[in-house]
Design an enzyme around this catalytic site. Structure first.
Site, PDB file in Angstrom:
ATOM      1  N   ASP A 107      17.487 -26.589  -5.227  1.00 37.69           N
ATOM      2  CA  ASP A 107      17.174 -25.052  -5.359  1.00 37.69           C
ATOM      3  C   ASP A 107      16.824 -24.507  -6.854  1.00 37.69           C
ATOM      4  O   ASP A 107      17.505 -24.675  -7.664  1.00 37.69           O
ATOM      5  CB  ASP A 107      18.655 -24.492  -5.075  1.00 37.69           C
ATOM      6  CG  ASP A 107      18.602 -22.997  -4.812  1.00 37.69           C
ATOM      7  OD1 ASP A 107      17.803 -22.375  -5.119  1.00 37.69           O
ATOM      8  OD2 ASP A 107      19.751 -22.517  -4.515  1.00 37.69           O
ATOM      9  N   GLY A 139       7.754 -14.486   3.371  1.00 40.90           N
ATOM     10  CA  GLY A 139       6.920 -14.654   4.531  1.00 40.90           C
ATOM     11  C   GLY A 139       5.936 -13.673   4.907  1.00 40.90           C
ATOM     12  O   GLY A 139       5.410 -13.059   3.995  1.00 40.90           O
ATOM     13  N   SER A 166       0.127 -12.941  -6.073  1.00 43.25           N
ATOM     14  CA  SER A 166      -0.149 -12.501  -4.610  1.00 43.25           C
ATOM     15  C   SER A 166      -0.865 -11.034  -4.796  1.00 43.25           C
ATOM     16  O   SER A 166      -0.684 -10.432  -5.776  1.00 43.25           O
ATOM     17  CB  SER A 166       1.116 -12.117  -3.830  1.00 43.25           C
ATOM     18  OG  SER A 166       0.873 -11.526  -2.562  1.00 43.25           O
ATOM     19  N   TYR A 202       8.840  -8.071  -3.137  1.00 47.30           N
ATOM     20  CA  TYR A 202       7.986  -9.063  -3.226  1.00 47.30           C
ATOM     21  C   TYR A 202       6.795  -8.749  -4.269  1.00 47.30           C
ATOM     22  O   TYR A 202       6.694  -9.491  -5.380  1.00 47.30           O
ATOM     23  CB  TYR A 202       7.168  -9.464  -1.869  1.00 47.30           C
ATOM     24  CG  TYR A 202       6.494 -10.537  -1.911  1.00 47.30           C
ATOM     25  CD1 TYR A 202       6.968 -11.826  -1.975  1.00 47.30           C
ATOM     26  CD2 TYR A 202       5.022 -10.514  -1.615  1.00 47.30           C
ATOM     27  CE1 TYR A 202       6.086 -13.032  -1.961  1.00 47.30           C
ATOM     28  CE2 TYR A 202       4.420 -11.708  -1.831  1.00 47.30           C
ATOM     29  CZ  TYR A 202       4.751 -12.830  -1.871  1.00 47.30           C
ATOM     30  OH  TYR A 202       3.832 -13.974  -1.918  1.00 47.30           O
ATOM     31  N   LYS A 218       6.313 -10.477  -8.075  1.00 46.19           N
ATOM     32  CA  LYS A 218       5.001 -11.367  -8.420  1.00 46.19           C
ATOM     33  C   LYS A 218       4.486 -10.749  -9.890  1.00 46.19           C
ATOM     34  O   LYS A 218       3.748 -11.377 -10.502  1.00 46.19           O
ATOM     35  CB  LYS A 218       4.076 -11.178  -7.331  1.00 46.19           C
ATOM     36  CG  LYS A 218       4.505 -12.223  -5.911  1.00 46.19           C
ATOM     37  CD  LYS A 218       4.487 -13.694  -6.317  1.00 46.19           C
ATOM     38  CE  LYS A 218       4.868 -14.567  -5.087  1.00 46.19           C
ATOM     39  NZ  LYS A 218       4.713 -15.874  -5.559  1.00 46.19           N
ATOM     40  N   ALA A 275      -0.214 -12.926   9.762  1.00 51.82           N
ATOM     41  CA  ALA A 275      -1.346 -12.152  10.782  1.00 51.82           C
ATOM     42  C   ALA A 275      -1.748 -13.201  11.674  1.00 51.82           C
ATOM     43  O   ALA A 275      -1.727 -13.604  13.002  1.00 51.82           O
ATOM     44  CB  ALA A 275      -1.866 -11.236  10.510  1.00 51.82           C
ATOM     45  N   THR A 311      -6.888  -3.337   7.953  1.00 50.72           N
ATOM     46  CA  THR A 311      -7.736  -4.231   7.588  1.00 50.72           C
ATOM     47  C   THR A 311      -6.996  -5.178   6.424  1.00 50.72           C
ATOM     48  O   THR A 311      -6.575  -4.969   5.527  1.00 50.72           O
ATOM     49  CB  THR A 311      -9.156  -3.563   7.032  1.00 50.72           C
ATOM     50  OG1 THR A 311      -8.787  -2.706   5.988  1.00 50.72           O
ATOM     51  CG2 THR A 311      -9.725  -2.967   8.291  1.00 50.72           C
ATOM     52  N   ARG A 312      -7.801  -6.472   6.558  1.00 42.75           N
ATOM     53  CA  ARG A 312      -7.332  -7.473   5.674  1.00 42.75           C
ATOM     54  C   ARG A 312      -8.529  -8.330   5.407  1.00 42.75           C
ATOM     55  O   ARG A 312      -9.425  -8.495   6.248  1.00 42.75           O
ATOM     56  CB  ARG A 312      -6.174  -8.076   6.057  1.00 42.75           C
ATOM     57  CG  ARG A 312      -4.778  -7.758   6.342  1.00 42.75           C
ATOM     58  CD  ARG A 312      -4.264  -7.042   4.883  1.00 42.75           C
ATOM     59  NE  ARG A 312      -2.822  -6.621   4.982  1.00 42.75           N
ATOM     60  CZ  ARG A 312      -2.757  -5.249   5.533  1.00 42.75           C
ATOM     61  NH1 ARG A 312      -3.611  -4.413   5.417  1.00 42.75           N
ATOM     62  NH2 ARG A 312      -1.622  -4.702   5.620  1.00 42.75           N
ATOM     63  N   ARG A 352      -6.773  -3.949   2.811  1.00 36.75           N
ATOM     64  CA  ARG A 352      -6.736  -4.617   1.343  1.00 36.75           C
ATOM     65  C   ARG A 352      -7.946  -5.750   1.704  1.00 36.75           C
ATOM     66  O   ARG A 352      -7.992  -6.476   2.732  1.00 36.75           O
ATOM     67  CB  ARG A 352      -5.391  -5.424   1.368  1.00 36.75           C
ATOM     68  CG  ARG A 352      -5.399  -6.196   0.057  1.00 36.75           C
ATOM     69  CD  ARG A 352      -4.130  -7.139  -0.179  1.00 36.75           C
ATOM     70  NE  ARG A 352      -2.848  -6.208  -0.222  1.00 36.75           N
ATOM     71  CZ  ARG A 352      -1.913  -6.345   0.220  1.00 36.75           C
ATOM     72  NH1 ARG A 352      -1.455  -7.568   0.629  1.00 36.75           N
ATOM     73  NH2 ARG A 352      -0.762  -5.439  -0.148  1.00 36.75           N
TER      74      ARG A 352
END
Length: 337
Positions: A66, A91, A130, A161, A165, A205, A233-234, A298
């Site tokens: 851990d 996730g 990210s 998240y 980052k 996705a 959009t991605r 993005r």
């Protein structure tokens, strides 16, 4: 490739390389890639029980630890010279929108790893950031202008998240500036490929859509549920490009933030079109407007990576999705036999 050399040959292959998050999707692929390159001293570390690792290689030393705990980081990095930090509690959009505190707690992983890396004399340290660090105001339009590295500030990242980052990027920078630890990091844009999560709530996705199309094909339901209106959009980066980019940056002298993602922009509807074409079916679509869908648009601006490396992720989405679809299909098909 410009002034930056290829990573091959820059690293002594008998030095201890530690891959944190080695039981996960990207980490497992990285361990396999390092082994194929001839590395003989690899330690793979993950919090999950061994039977839940996506890939586990007997040629590597595999540890279940851990890494939120400082003492476990000490065990993980004992004797390490090279560290890849790919470990995080994360996730897809469903997970990160509903588990913000858990995502924030991943800050303990990078913080403790950096502290130990400094103390044990690690020579190179990589952190996986990210595209969720980017300012949300720049991602409201589905016809998004590709995000440049400087668009992370003024800061307003994905809650939970994204903040973790962005903070961890700053930690890497300051450990380099204050302590001389050679840190590198990139901002991933939606990595996909085989040997990853495709069900259970943490999938992203591309894998989720593959699973839904495969389920419809095998059960002959002829319907698919899509989160949001499908117009968001991605861009999506295939795992092979991700591995290459990570190692190129790791063994370069690039210390500034860098996008690592495809610039091939698609809507979720178009992504479904691609998977339907691969599967050879056409499904009736329903849209769940109450489901998590993330930002409206993005995409990755690859100007800087192209200038610095003479390269950018270039696997065509249709090609990568076919490989991903075939792998997920093989995992699922036995259930319907």
């Amino acid at each position: 490739m410009g002034q930056y050399q290829c990573f091959e040959g820059l690293i002594m292959k008998d030095k201890l390389v530690v891959v944190c998050g080695g039981g996960g999707f990207i980490g497992g692929h990285l361990v396999g890639d390092l082994l194929r390159q001839g590395h003989t001293n690899i330690r793979s570390v993950d919090i999950k029980p061994f039977n839940e690792w996506f890939q586990r290689f007997p040629e590597a030393e595999n540890l279940q630890l851990d890494l939120r705990k400082y003492s476990d980081c000490q065990q993980a990095l004992k004797g390490a010279r090279v560290v890849y930090d790919l470990a995080a509690d994360m996730g897809g959009m469903c997970f990160i929108e509903n588990n913000r505190a858990l995502c924030m707690l991943s800050v303990l992983i990078n913080t403790h790893l950096l502290m130990v890396a400094k103390d044990v004399g690690v020579e190179r340290y990589f952190y996986a950031s990210s595209a969720c660090v980017y300012n949300a105001d720049k991602q409201k339009d589905i016809h998004v202008t590709p995000l440049k590295e400087e668009d992370a500030y003024p800061a307003m990242p994905e809650d939970g998240y994204g903040w973790e980052k962005l903070f961890s990027e700053r930690m890497c920078r300051h450990f380099r500036e204050d302590f001389g630890l050679a840190t590198r990091f990139v901002r991933f844009h939606n990595v996909y490929g085989p040997h990853g999560t495709y069900e259970g709530g943490r999938e992203k996705a591309p894998a989720a859509i593959c699973r839904k199309v495969i389920d419809a094909k095998l059960t002959r339901k002829n319907t698919i549920d899509i989160w949001g209106d499908g117009n968001q959009t991605r861009s999506f980066m295939f795992i092979k490009d991700c591995l290459y980019g990570v190692q190129r940056v790791m063994w370069s002298d690039i210390v500034e933030p860098l996008n690592l993602g495809s610039s091939e922009l698609v809507s979720i509807k178009q992504l479904v079109d691609i998977v339907e074409d691969i599967a050879g079916i056409k499904l009736k679509r329903s849209y769940d407007l109450t489901a998590p869908k993330g930002v409206n648009g993005r995409n990755s601006d690859n100007t800087r990576i192209h200038q610095l490396l003479g390269w950018e992720p270039n696997t065509r989405l249709r090609d990568g999705m076919e490989i991903t679809y075939r792998w997920i299909y093989d995992q699922m098909a036995s259930r319907y036999a």
